[in-house]
Design a protein around this motif. Sequence first.
Motif, PDB file in Angstrom:
ATOM      1  N   ALA A 168       0.834  -1.211   0.000  1.00 33.67           N
ATOM      2  CA  ALA A 168       0.000   0.000   0.000  1.00 33.67           C
ATOM      3  C   ALA A 168       0.866   1.257   0.000  1.00 33.67           C
ATOM      4  CB  ALA A 168      -0.931  -0.009   1.209  1.00 33.67           C
ATOM      5  N   GLY A 209       1.600   3.090  -3.161  1.00 34.16           N
ATOM      6  CA  GLY A 209       0.544   3.872  -3.809  1.00 34.16           C
ATOM      7  C   GLY A 209      -0.166   3.107  -4.910  1.00 34.16           C
ATOM      8  N   ASP A 241      -3.851   2.055  -4.440  1.00 35.45           N
ATOM      9  CA  ASP A 241      -4.878   3.096  -4.274  1.00 35.45           C
ATOM     10  C   ASP A 241      -6.050   2.882  -5.240  1.00 35.45           C
ATOM     11  OD1 ASP A 241      -3.242   4.151  -2.396  1.00 35.45           O
ATOM     12  OD2 ASP A 241      -2.847   6.039  -3.442  1.00 35.45           O
ATOM     13  N   PHE A 252      -3.807   3.646   5.296  1.00 37.89           N
ATOM     14  CA  PHE A 252      -3.883   3.743   3.833  1.00 37.89           C
ATOM     15  C   PHE A 252      -5.352   3.785   3.390  1.00 37.89           C
ATOM     16  CE2 PHE A 252       0.017   1.458   4.970  1.00 37.89           C
ATOM     17  CZ  PHE A 252       0.967   2.292   4.400  1.00 37.89           C
ATOM     18  N   ALA A 288      -6.876   5.213   1.012  1.00 38.56           N
ATOM     19  CA  ALA A 288      -7.215   5.239  -0.424  1.00 38.56           C
ATOM     20  C   ALA A 288      -7.373   3.849  -1.023  1.00 38.56           C
ATOM     21  CB  ALA A 288      -6.139   6.019  -1.200  1.00 38.56           C
ATOM     22  N   VAL A 289      -6.933   2.828  -0.273  1.00 39.28           N
ATOM     23  CA  VAL A 289      -7.087   1.443  -0.754  1.00 39.28           C
ATOM     24  C   VAL A 289      -8.487   0.956  -0.399  1.00 39.28           C
ATOM     25  CG1 VAL A 289      -6.193  -0.926  -0.559  1.00 39.28           C
ATOM     26  CG2 VAL A 289      -4.612   1.046  -0.407  1.00 39.28           C
TER      27      VAL A 289
END
Lengths: 223, 223
Positions: B122, B125, B128, B146, B148-149
């Motif tokens: 993760a 990036g 994401d 994290f 955005a995952v």
Amino acid sequence: MSPQEESWDTVGIFVFPGFEPLDAYGPMELFGSMIREGLRKVKRIVFVAETAGPVPSCFGPSTVAEYGLDDCPPLDVLVISGGIGTRILMHNTRVVDWLRSQILDHDVRHVLSVCTGAALLAATGLLDGKPATTNKELFTYIRQLFPAVQWQGTARWISQGKVVTASGVTAGMDAALSIIEGTFGAEVAERVARDVEYIGDWRQASNDPFAHHSSSDDGEGAG
Amino acid sequence: MSPQEESWDTVGIFVFPGFEPLDAYGPMELFGSMIREGLRKVKRIVFVAETAGPVPSCFGPSTVAEYGLDDCPPLDVLVISGGIGTRILMHNTRVVDWLRSQILDHDVRHVLSVCTGAALLAATGLLDGKPATTNKELFTYIRQLFPAVQWQGTARWISQGKVVTASGVTAGMDAALSIIEGTFGAEVAERVARDVEYIGDWRQASNDPFAHHSSSDDGEGAG
């Protein structure tokens, strides 16, 4: 001592050149999980070999044995891995004598062989006349080497006093959890299984999907 | 290339100080089983760390990494273990950049993270906006780090292109077998499972008895 109070100071994992990695690391992870703060049932895990230092596994990569036979600390639990290297090691009287002394040592509570680690135990003579099991793909090979042992072809693992012999590779994980459950109770075993998200069957030693039925082996299985 | 002809030259297992042993050794054993003569689907298994040499696991004992990031050979498969050491390592830009390069490398066919190894992925990036999973006892901790995952709370593992993220520790073994089955077919996966006498479920990625439902973690689970 109640299961709540019991703990083990030292769990030793015995390895040698050509050891099968998961034979050692399956039980190592489960016993190791009991080091974590939530349980604190085990103080430390050590790797032991004939001589301290890097020990190459059957697939190449090495694990560092912190202790050799000469300076191995007293053990509460001893795990004996199998692997292709057992073919040579079962004739090494220094190692076999050390293993015998561990079984006979009253302070050692559990001895667990995984896969062909059972051949090393059988070489001590202390399995003679007793039920035991081992890797199912190499079953006939091992049985022929040590005919005085009552080898059981349908068994995920077998408990015989302080000695537990597990079948092939991953059977060592179920056998390790059965030892944990027998010593510390079902709740601790469940917690360890949840900790490592393990889906296994450590309550039925006879649940063996890999039972040995054929009369010959191809000699190519996991050691 | 047909499944019968396909093979992998090098499977790399990435470890670091404080890695969780079975995160590395579960997949290592299954991929390693394919080195044996009966299959010959894998040529070699190597351990890789930031710097070559002994790497202490979270329980103490060390594994020797033959390669560091600078001299790591081209990999067909990369396994990224988790463990308490990920807390530091996810901020190590050299390691994170290397992991990103492995995912983007067209010659790398599969990248498998186990447990909190997903946090290292993760950090690149590259997860994401994509579905992924990780250790269920540390799920909220990882999700907050994290956001955005698209973290999935009910998944034994998740395949997303060449990247597979597995849940806690032993989920890595089922995920590894699912990669083996997807590449080489059901017969090879069955043979590997039989070789190591593995009772697992590598056909149902959503069969997750450890699904994450609570909104907070105790932070004590396997790393």
